[in-house]
Design a protein around this motif. Structure first.
Motif, short mmCIF file in Angstrom:
data_model
loop_
_atom_site.label_atom_id
_atom_site.label_comp_id
_atom_site.label_asym_id
_atom_site.label_seq_id
_atom_site.Cartn_x
_atom_site.Cartn_y
_atom_site.Cartn_z
N ASP A 1 86.19 -49.25 11.84
CA ASP A 1 85.37 -48.87 10.69
C ASP A 1 85.61 -47.41 10.28
O ASP A 1 85.55 -47.09 9.09
CB ASP A 1 83.89 -49.09 11.05
CG ASP A 1 82.98 -49.02 9.84
OD1 ASP A 1 83.47 -49.18 8.71
OD2 ASP A 1 81.76 -48.81 10.03
N HIS B 1 87.87 -51.83 1.57
CA HIS B 1 87.51 -51.20 2.86
C HIS B 1 87.35 -52.31 3.91
O HIS B 1 87.81 -52.17 5.04
CB HIS B 1 86.22 -50.39 2.70
CG HIS B 1 85.57 -50.01 4.00
ND1 HIS B 1 86.19 -49.24 4.97
CD2 HIS B 1 84.33 -50.33 4.52
CE1 HIS B 1 85.37 -49.09 6.01
NE2 HIS B 1 84.25 -49.75 5.76
N HIS C 1 81.12 -56.60 7.64
CA HIS C 1 80.30 -55.53 8.22
C HIS C 1 79.62 -54.62 7.19
O HIS C 1 78.67 -53.92 7.53
CB HIS C 1 81.12 -54.69 9.20
CG HIS C 1 81.94 -53.64 8.53
ND1 HIS C 1 83.12 -53.93 7.88
CD2 HIS C 1 81.73 -52.32 8.37
CE1 HIS C 1 83.59 -52.83 7.36
NE2 HIS C 1 82.79 -51.82 7.63
N ASP C 2 80.09 -54.60 5.94
CA ASP C 2 79.46 -53.76 4.90
C ASP C 2 79.04 -54.60 3.69
O ASP C 2 78.94 -54.09 2.57
CB ASP C 2 80.42 -52.65 4.44
CG ASP C 2 80.34 -51.41 5.31
OD1 ASP C 2 79.26 -51.16 5.87
OD2 ASP C 2 81.35 -50.69 5.43
N HIS D 1 82.89 -48.41 -0.45
CA HIS D 1 82.34 -49.57 0.27
C HIS D 1 82.50 -50.84 -0.55
O HIS D 1 81.53 -51.39 -1.09
CB HIS D 1 80.88 -49.33 0.65
CG HIS D 1 80.74 -48.37 1.78
ND1 HIS D 1 80.32 -47.07 1.62
CD2 HIS D 1 81.01 -48.51 3.12
CE1 HIS D 1 80.31 -46.46 2.81
NE2 HIS D 1 80.73 -47.31 3.72
ZN LIG Z 1 82.45 -49.83 6.90
#
Ligand SMILES: [Zn+2]
Length: 329
Positions: free
Chosen positions: A214, A70, A106-107, A66
């Motif tokens: 994702d 990614h 998103h992360d 993460h």
């Molecule tokens: Zn992700």
């Protein structure tokens, strides 16, 4: 390399190597130019670049999986998903930009452990978000903070800013895997109408496009997919190590002395989470790309099953050898 950004065979690891570990800002800046967002929304290029760098720095470099690589991969994947001919012509520039930004963020600030770990270690984020989509809420709030702080969109009319932040919220929150069935059910109902009309319908489609992006690792070529599998499993094993160190309940699959990457890969994630999602995506938007994704997924699953079988045979063989030695001695 960036000329191949529309292709599913795009290899973000190669881009990362050539950019000295900075594939994320290269890719995101490239797409902002390609989609003409800078001109359409009269963005200050310097402020934009600083914002993208802030997001990159917001990802923890030491996480094996993460991290900003990614995020770059998910950005490239959603870009491919949104290019499909039954989606792209119906999207506004603001919706496209919201999708790319959501994929990019998103992360954000992912701690490299899952919600179960945060709960059992009494992390402050769990009570902050009442135990609901803890990580996703954290990523979303972090994103809005960066966009506010950087002032890159401060000149947008309020209706555009509201719509942009609303889309970012619903897209990032949709990446919570525990919400997959709910969103997939909505998507299946929407599938009866193949035209992308209403705001609500489009939102569900883009949520699914981001979810597919994702968890698309198993749908890449074997060479790329295997690398992602090794990275995510290393992150899982590190969580297992921390669970042991802190005397927390141990997640069996994350115990590096008992589990392997092949065991984790064949445990059902591909068959019960990834495949149902990509089957629906292919039904909605059948293309050469969607067929390739499913084909890769099925080939990769067979390869992991073969590796796991070999590992089991080796374990059985060594147990037999050990017991024979014991008998002889
Ligand atoms: Zn992700």
């Amino acid at each position: 390399l960036l000329a191949n950004v529309n292709k599913w065979s795009f290899n973000v690891f190669v881009l990362d190597w050539f950019t000295n570990g900075h594939s994320f800002p290269y890719l995101v800046t490239h797409l902002f130019h390609t989609y003409n967002f800078i001109r359409t929304f009269k963005l200050d290029a310097l402020k934009l670049y600083r914002t993208i760098r802030l997001v990159e720095l917001g990802y923890c470099k030491t996480n094996p999986y993460h991290n900003s690589l990614h995020a770059a991969d998910v950005v490239q994947a959603i870009h491919c998903n949104l290019l499909e001919e039954n989606i792209y012509p119906h999207m506004t520039s603001l919706e496209m930009m919201a999708a790319i930004l959501s994929a990019a963020c998103h992360d954000l600030d992912h701690p490299g452990v899952n919600q179960n770990f945060l709960t059992s270690s009494s992390h402050y984020l769990v009570s902050l978000y009442n135990g609901v989509s803890v990580l996703e809420n954290h990523h979303w709030k972090g994103t809005i903070s960066i966009l506010h702080e950087s002032q890159v969109f401060q000149h947008l009319p309020s209706h555009q800013w509201k719509r942009l932040t609303y889309l970012i919220e619903i897209l990032i929150l949709a990446t919570d895997i525990s919400k997959q069935q709910e969103i997939l059910r909505k998507f299946k109902v929407d599938l009866t109408d193949k035209h992308v009309h209403s705001h609500r319908h489009k939102q569900t489609i883009v949520q699914i496009a981001l979810k597919c992006a994702d968890i698309c690792n198993p749908c890449r070529s074997w060479k790329v997919s295997r690398k992602w599998s090794q990275l995510i499993c290393e992150e899982f094993f590190r969580q297992g190590d921390r669970e042991k160190d802190l005397n927390l309940p141990l997640t069996t699959a994350y115990d590096r002395t008992q589990s392997t990457t092949a065991k984790i890969q064949t445990a059902g994630f591909m068959s019960f989470i990834v495949e149902p999602l990509f089957i629906e995506w292919d039904k909605f938007s059948p293309s050469h790309r969607s067929k390739q994704m499913l084909l890769n997924l099925r080939c990769n699953r067979v390869k992991w099953a073969e590796i796991e079988k070999k590992e089991n045979e080796e374990v059985d063989g060594s147990i037999r050898r050990q017991s024979n030695t014991t008998l002889v001695s």
